[in-house]
Design a protein around this motif. Sequence first.
Motif, PDB file in Angstrom:
ATOM      1  N   LEU A   7       0.696  -1.305   0.024  1.00  0.00           N
ATOM      2  CA  LEU A   7      -0.102   0.065   0.128  1.00  0.00           C
ATOM      3  C   LEU A   7       0.981   1.213  -0.230  1.00  0.00           C
ATOM      4  N   ASN A   8       2.068   1.055  -0.497  1.00  0.00           N
ATOM      5  CA  ASN A   8       3.187   2.365  -0.202  1.00  0.00           C
ATOM      6  C   ASN A   8       3.375   2.697  -1.581  1.00  0.00           C
ATOM      7  N   GLY A   9       2.618   2.472  -2.531  1.00  0.00           N
ATOM      8  CA  GLY A   9       2.769   3.115  -3.967  1.00  0.00           C
ATOM      9  C   GLY A   9       4.119   2.166  -4.863  1.00  0.00           C
ATOM     10  N   ASP A  10       4.563   1.533  -4.230  1.00  0.00           N
ATOM     11  CA  ASP A  10       5.859   0.466  -5.231  1.00  0.00           C
ATOM     12  C   ASP A  10       4.954  -0.265  -6.006  1.00  0.00           C
ATOM     13  N   GLY A  11       5.674  -0.587  -7.130  1.00  0.00           N
ATOM     14  CA  GLY A  11       5.270  -1.613  -8.330  1.00  0.00           C
ATOM     15  C   GLY A  11       5.811  -2.684  -7.823  1.00  0.00           C
ATOM     16  N   PHE A  12       4.894  -3.939  -8.077  1.00  0.00           N
ATOM     17  CA  PHE A  12       5.301  -5.230  -7.780  1.00  0.00           C
ATOM     18  C   PHE A  12       5.194  -6.117  -9.163  1.00  0.00           C
ATOM     19  N   VAL A  13       6.277  -6.653  -9.766  1.00  0.00           N
ATOM     20  CA  VAL A  13       6.359  -6.885 -11.140  1.00  0.00           C
ATOM     21  C   VAL A  13       6.376  -8.603 -11.015  1.00  0.00           C
ATOM     22  N   PHE A  14       5.222  -9.057 -11.897  1.00  0.00           N
ATOM     23  CA  PHE A  14       5.111 -10.609 -11.912  1.00  0.00           C
ATOM     24  C   PHE A  14       5.224 -11.093 -13.638  1.00  0.00           C
ATOM     25  N   ILE A  15       5.847 -11.908 -13.510  1.00  0.00           N
ATOM     26  CA  ILE A  15       6.088 -12.507 -15.053  1.00  0.00           C
ATOM     27  C   ILE A  15       5.609 -13.910 -15.103  1.00  0.00           C
ATOM     28  N   GLY A  16       5.011 -14.368 -16.255  1.00  0.00           N
ATOM     29  CA  GLY A  16       4.208 -15.896 -16.267  1.00  0.00           C
ATOM     30  C   GLY A  16       5.423 -16.768 -16.594  1.00  0.00           C
ATOM     31  N   ARG A  17       4.968 -18.159 -16.641  1.00  0.00           N
ATOM     32  CA  ARG A  17       5.978 -19.077 -16.655  1.00  0.00           C
ATOM     33  C   ARG A  17       6.594 -19.011 -18.354  1.00  0.00           C
ATOM     34  N   THR A  18       5.803 -18.702 -19.293  1.00  0.00           N
ATOM     35  CA  THR A  18       5.952 -18.524 -20.854  1.00  0.00           C
ATOM     36  C   THR A  18       6.888 -17.497 -21.015  1.00  0.00           C
ATOM     37  N   ARG A  19       6.953 -16.538 -19.910  1.00  0.00           N
ATOM     38  CA  ARG A  19       7.536 -15.280 -20.107  1.00  0.00           C
ATOM     39  C   ARG A  19       6.994 -14.406 -21.441  1.00  0.00           C
ATOM     40  N   LYS A  20       5.810 -14.455 -21.505  1.00  0.00           N
ATOM     41  CA  LYS A  20       5.075 -13.790 -22.470  1.00  0.00           C
ATOM     42  C   LYS A  20       4.251 -12.831 -22.106  1.00  0.00           C
ATOM     43  N   SER A  21       3.804 -12.673 -20.768  1.00  0.00           N
ATOM     44  CA  SER A  21       3.067 -11.976 -20.130  1.00  0.00           C
ATOM     45  C   SER A  21       3.909 -11.321 -18.833  1.00  0.00           C
ATOM     46  N   ILE A  22       3.561 -10.058 -18.368  1.00  0.00           N
ATOM     47  CA  ILE A  22       4.140  -9.553 -17.419  1.00  0.00           C
ATOM     48  C   ILE A  22       2.936  -8.438 -16.808  1.00  0.00           C
ATOM     49  N   LYS A  23       2.961  -8.554 -15.431  1.00  0.00           N
ATOM     50  CA  LYS A  23       1.858  -7.740 -14.723  1.00  0.00           C
ATOM     51  C   LYS A  23       2.587  -6.765 -13.818  1.00  0.00           C
ATOM     52  N   VAL A  24       2.234  -5.691 -13.566  1.00  0.00           N
ATOM     53  CA  VAL A  24       2.698  -4.668 -12.625  1.00  0.00           C
ATOM     54  C   VAL A  24       1.600  -4.316 -11.517  1.00  0.00           C
ATOM     55  N   LEU A  25       1.459  -4.621 -10.224  1.00  0.00           N
ATOM     56  CA  LEU A  25       0.339  -4.376  -9.284  1.00  0.00           C
ATOM     57  C   LEU A  25       1.022  -3.032  -8.697  1.00  0.00           C
ATOM     58  N   ARG A  26       0.111  -1.898  -8.348  1.00  0.00           N
ATOM     59  CA  ARG A  26       0.560  -0.820  -7.729  1.00  0.00           C
ATOM     60  C   ARG A  26      -0.770  -0.039  -7.093  1.00  0.00           C
ATOM     61  N   TRP A  27      -0.353   0.239  -5.843  1.00  0.00           N
ATOM     62  CA  TRP A  27      -1.499   1.156  -5.195  1.00  0.00           C
ATOM     63  C   TRP A  27      -0.996   2.569  -5.500  1.00  0.00           C
TER      64      TRP A  27
END
Length: 120
Positions: free
Chosen positions: A40-60
């Motif tokens: 909840l502090n505004g940092d970005g959390f980066v996730f990548i899929g098993r196939t490395r074709k998708s990336i997601k960034v979660l941020r408050w």
Amino acid sequence: MIFNFTNHTRFYFFREPVDMRKGIHSLYHLVKTSGLQDALNGDGFVFIGRTRKSIKVLRWQKEGFVLYNKKLELGTYTLPQQVSEEVFFELERDVLDQMVNAINHKSSSNDLRLKAQLTL
């Protein structure tokens, strides 16, 4: 940078591949249960899929979470060099930029079929 973040935003990479069907609540749960980060502090959390074709960034952002998602049709994302054994490790903005923009375009039969369809 493909995402619009401030210069003060810190990014943390989740070192294990993630099921890209996960949404905001499931990804927040991964951050929360790691016990190391405050989502909840505004940092970005980066996730990548098993196939490395998708990336997601979660941020408050002020009132709620924002989930950025990019899925490649061709190529794969390059992984950052892991510098820590922690579940999440900090990524410098330049490293994230390089990771997102240095897309590996190895040709496979599926890629060639998709290229052929795109040119029709």
